[in-house]
Write an enzyme that holds these catalytic residues in place. Sequence first.
Site, PDB file in Angstrom:
ATOM      1  N   HIS A  35      48.715  -2.466  97.802  1.00  0.00           N
ATOM      2  CA  HIS A  35      47.463  -2.235  98.522  1.00  0.00           C
ATOM      3  C   HIS A  35      47.679  -2.224 100.019  1.00  0.00           C
ATOM      4  CE1 HIS A  35      46.187  -3.529  94.531  1.00  0.00           C
ATOM      5  NE2 HIS A  35      45.188  -2.705  94.730  1.00  0.00           N
ATOM      6  N   HIS A  93      46.763   4.982  94.834  1.00  0.00           N
ATOM      7  CA  HIS A  93      47.995   4.711  94.083  1.00  0.00           C
ATOM      8  C   HIS A  93      48.455   5.941  93.315  1.00  0.00           C
ATOM      9  CE1 HIS A  93      47.003   0.614  94.997  1.00  0.00           C
ATOM     10  NE2 HIS A  93      45.941   0.614  94.230  1.00  0.00           N
ATOM     11  N   GLY A  95      41.705   0.614  92.325  1.00  0.00           N
ATOM     12  CA  GLY A  95      41.432   1.318  93.563  1.00  0.00           C
ATOM     13  C   GLY A  95      42.179   2.628  93.607  1.00  0.00           C
ATOM     14  N   SER A  96      41.685   3.583  94.397  1.00  0.00           N
ATOM     15  CA  SER A  96      42.430   4.816  94.627  1.00  0.00           C
ATOM     16  C   SER A  96      43.527   4.540  95.657  1.00  0.00           C
ATOM     17  CB  SER A  96      41.493   5.917  95.122  1.00  0.00           C
ATOM     18  OG  SER A  96      40.620   6.292  94.087  1.00  0.00           O
TER      19      SER A  96
END
Lengths: 333, 333, 210, 210
Positions: free
Chosen positions: A219, A57, A54-55
């Site tokens: 997250h 990070h 996922g973006s």
Amino acid sequence: MKKLINKPEDVVKEALEGIAALHSDLVRVDLENQIIVRADAPLQGKVGVISGGGSGHEPMHGGFVGHGMLDAACPGAIFTSPVPDQMLAATKAVNGGAGVLHIVKNYTGDVLNFEMAAELAQAEGIEVASVVTNDDVAVQDSTYTAGRRGVGVTVLLEKIVGGMAEAGAPLAAVAEMAQRVNNQGRSMGMALTSCTVPAKGSPTFELGADEMEIGIGIHGEPGRRRVKLASAAEITEMLATPIISDLGLKAGERVLAFVNGMGGTPLIELYVVANELAKILKGKNISIARSLVGNYITSLEMAGCSITLLRLDDDMIRYWDAPVHTAALRWGM
Amino acid sequence: MKKLINKPEDVVKEALEGIAALHSDLVRVDLENQIIVRADAPLQGKVGVISGGGSGHEPMHGGFVGHGMLDAACPGAIFTSPVPDQMLAATKAVNGGAGVLHIVKNYTGDVLNFEMAAELAQAEGIEVASVVTNDDVAVQDSTYTAGRRGVGVTVLLEKIVGGMAEAGAPLAAVAEMAQRVNNQGRSMGMALTSCTVPAKGSPTFELGADEMEIGIGIHGEPGRRRVKLASAAEITEMLATPIISDLGLKAGERVLAFVNGMGGTPLIELYVVANELAKILKGKNISIARSLVGNYITSLEMAGCSITLLRLDDDMIRYWDAPVHTAALRWGM
Amino acid sequence: MPITIDDTLRWLQRLADALHENRDYLTQLDAAIGDADHGINMDRGFKAVTEKLPAVASMDIGSILKTVGTTLVSTVGGASGPLYGTAFLRAGMATAGKHELDEADVVAMLDAALEGIKARGKAQPGEKTMVDALAPAVEAAHEAVQAKCDLIQLLQRCCAAAEEGMKKTIPLQATKGRASYLGERSVGHQDPGATSCWLILKTLSDTMGQ
Amino acid sequence: MPITIDDTLRWLQRLADALHENRDYLTQLDAAIGDADHGINMDRGFKAVTEKLPAVASMDIGSILKTVGTTLVSTVGGASGPLYGTAFLRAGMATAGKHELDEADVVAMLDAALEGIKARGKAQPGEKTMVDALAPAVEAAHEAVQAKCDLIQLLQRCCAAAEEGMKKTIPLQATKGRASYLGERSVGHQDPGATSCWLILKTLSDTMGQ
Ligand SMILES: Nc1ncnc2c1ncn2[C@@H]1O[C@H](COP(=O)(O)OP(=O)(O)O)[C@@H](O)[C@H]1O
Ligand SMILES: Nc1ncnc2c1ncn2[C@@H]1O[C@H](COP(=O)(O)OP(=O)(O)O)[C@@H](O)[C@H]1O
Ligand SMILES: [Mg+2]
Ligand SMILES: [Mg+2]
Ligand SMILES: [Mg+2]
Ligand SMILES: [Mg+2]
């Protein structure tokens, strides 16, 4: 929600455009497939190394694409695993005939999507090996559960195996090293604040002014337990002790110490934590042979930090020290 | 106040200890004088380059000490100019007989303290030249006032003149280049949130959920005006337009584009801003010859960003590209 | 009264609408024990599905469901993308070539979907996942066929079983998916995937019941 | 009744206490138009001063004040460090060798302090700085001498003038120091440095008045 964005649904795409505009010497951005590929990929005869997730990070993983580290990165929506199409496109884009390593963080979504992508790539005749990082000691390890999360070790692993692939090592050796790094590294994280997923528009969780979350992932999720705010010394102790014991670190051993910011914590505080960590390790006669301090695997604007310790061997040190040229990590060139 | 610290009054000292513990290959920390000195200083015959200012702007300046950039940094208390004693100690520690350049950001405190330090150093027979950066277009420039603040250009200037000093240039030439970089660079910043000075324990100012501050400095202070929250495109326009017009940038010119985070803004948002900036510059046919994106001159955990544009000439490019090895900026070695 | 191609298309469109309406609700459930994206993921995926529907509107039900599956795989991401993607792919394979589905077809379709999810995700009932809604629904469908229910009754029983299974996830401690990281803190929250699973079945039942 | 060495030491100790008590107040004033550190800076500096006092307790007033000046320069930082540091250094030079200060000495001391601040900071009255408190205080001191006031009256008038000057900074737009960056937004706030300047004079007046 206060963010430097236009529309929430355009954040990832526009950030990719920004990367394309500023880092065209390092990478090319395939906007259709939503992947970031090393400018000179594919390199014939070199093992391709890709990762994704996922973006949110950043700089992981897109900031690690370049000479000596990743050949491609697949950014998903914020905190959402990318889809197999991206991973397949990245695998094809970096395949120089020597096979491709998939670096996967252990989350159900990442694992399942990478699995599908590997099947598709193999069906197209590309040799794929995978390593799943699972270094988070905050999570109980068990074969009956989803297991431990992949967190900080992923960054170190990408550098080390990236350096090894750059040096011309074959896929099996690169995959074996990846497994070794994962086995020798452990992490744990904590949050002082929550963060806000742009598409949701409000914080993922609420935390009292005197509370913090211990054992978080990356997250924006709550951690293993909510406790009263504590000093940097106490927090560092809470994170480092389980890591050291899980890793079975002994006096005389040497580690790479990685103090990572979750995105919203200033660097000066990370150095305060680094100082506490150095004191703890010194007290146990464990030497810090290499270190990394900064925001490398983040949760948007969350305040907090994680600590990763990696037991080093000579090969790891050699490939850690090897030249790297990416947007976020660069040395030796 | 939620911070990874022990006692507010110990933050700077403990962060320095952390730097000492992790970066002993690069720097030595003189805790008594509260300065960070390049490990191999003084270098005989090389112009020494030092800077300093309040803490809370990390990695500036301590993260810029090393080969090809600063020879020493003097961190003050959070957001408070250091004292002449520190600057004098740093000047002496880096003096290799070729004189020392003081890089001073234009704040009354920094200017006065560096002035006193320069007098003291000169009294001890050390040749000192000073450059005062004042690149913030948010502030009206006038000889009757405190004038413009020194902000983002300082980072670029430290790299460029540091590279030039490393190459062996004499003090007069290094000082002349410093002035040239300052003359050719302009910046402007904005804040989405305030920040909290540890010793104060509460945010410096309050900002509504739909408000932002335009024209801030780097000390957590309010800006020139408070306006309604806007999109990244609009914000970038608000920052870039005054810079471009104040600098008189013309079609065909080339710049170094620096998108800086104030500390609490995630990198993905900085790339969204970078994308907007690239579009604006492209529309004016100004080319981005070099760029820098990240948290380099910060205000603790403040969310927001600043933009700096530097009109480049060939010398500046040469010294920007020259090898540098510091905790926060590293390439070519 | 079997499920026709037209019913299938109406179901999928209404499902996209329902997921859009429940986007924040599902995301909020995911915020409590996950990462606050389930509603966003499902909404993105089914928006893409509705864009694909016109092109397959004249095909058989199996082809339509397979298109749904590949679209979800390509657009949802996360855990739910491969899981629901596989479910719809398998459902499509189980209904390949069909222009209408009777009770037995629906049971075969649901069986295939559940097996697909289990094969991909390795979750068993009781682990606090979408399986906890789908597994009892499939069981209820089998029982309804044995009890000679008509299609609408079958779907209603399915739906009721899914709802009950969904609610029963509340006291469970998660051992699969992201919620498992919370350990005992996952107790007391309804699983977002079980909730979207119930929504899928409820929308089918409602579509046929009207 | 002149200012003795003992009075000087009592004044400085009480001043350190007063600045410590007013730390948050001064910082809050600085938060509005500066960078939220003035109280912290002054508190740090005068804490250091109190640590230095025992070593100079048997010296003359000039030496004591010079020690205060160098200590402030070495520990305060910011704008106020060099400014107050210079002020006390110059005050110490103006009172060198003295064991007590009469009215004329006090005026000479204040003159020197003000000139020191002006020389360093280049501020004129009306620019919203500490000068706006100190300049009228110095003027009041001169007038008090002309009016043949005794020392206590002199100090009280000084103090009142400083307080008035301090309050008059509220409507001013800053053109010096950090507050100048705010432009017209600096209007409506009292200057922190003018406030600490008044506190310094008030503590002296109170010390002598008791
Ligand atoms: N192994 C699994 N088997 C079945 N369902 C699962 C599994 N892991 C997670 N899920 C389901 O996926 C849902 C979460 O989906 P989503 O939020 O979209 O993905 P992610 O967890 O990657 O963010 C959970 O609520 C759960 O019902
Ligand atoms: N040029 C100047 N001349 C006189 N006083 C000044 C000048 N600049 C600033 N000051 C005073 O300094 C005060 C601020 O001190 P402080 O907050 O400690 O330092 P800084 O502004 O560096 O944070 C202001 O309130 C003002 O009274
Ligand atoms: Mg997710
Ligand atoms: Mg200050
Ligand atoms: Mg989720
Ligand atoms: Mg101040």
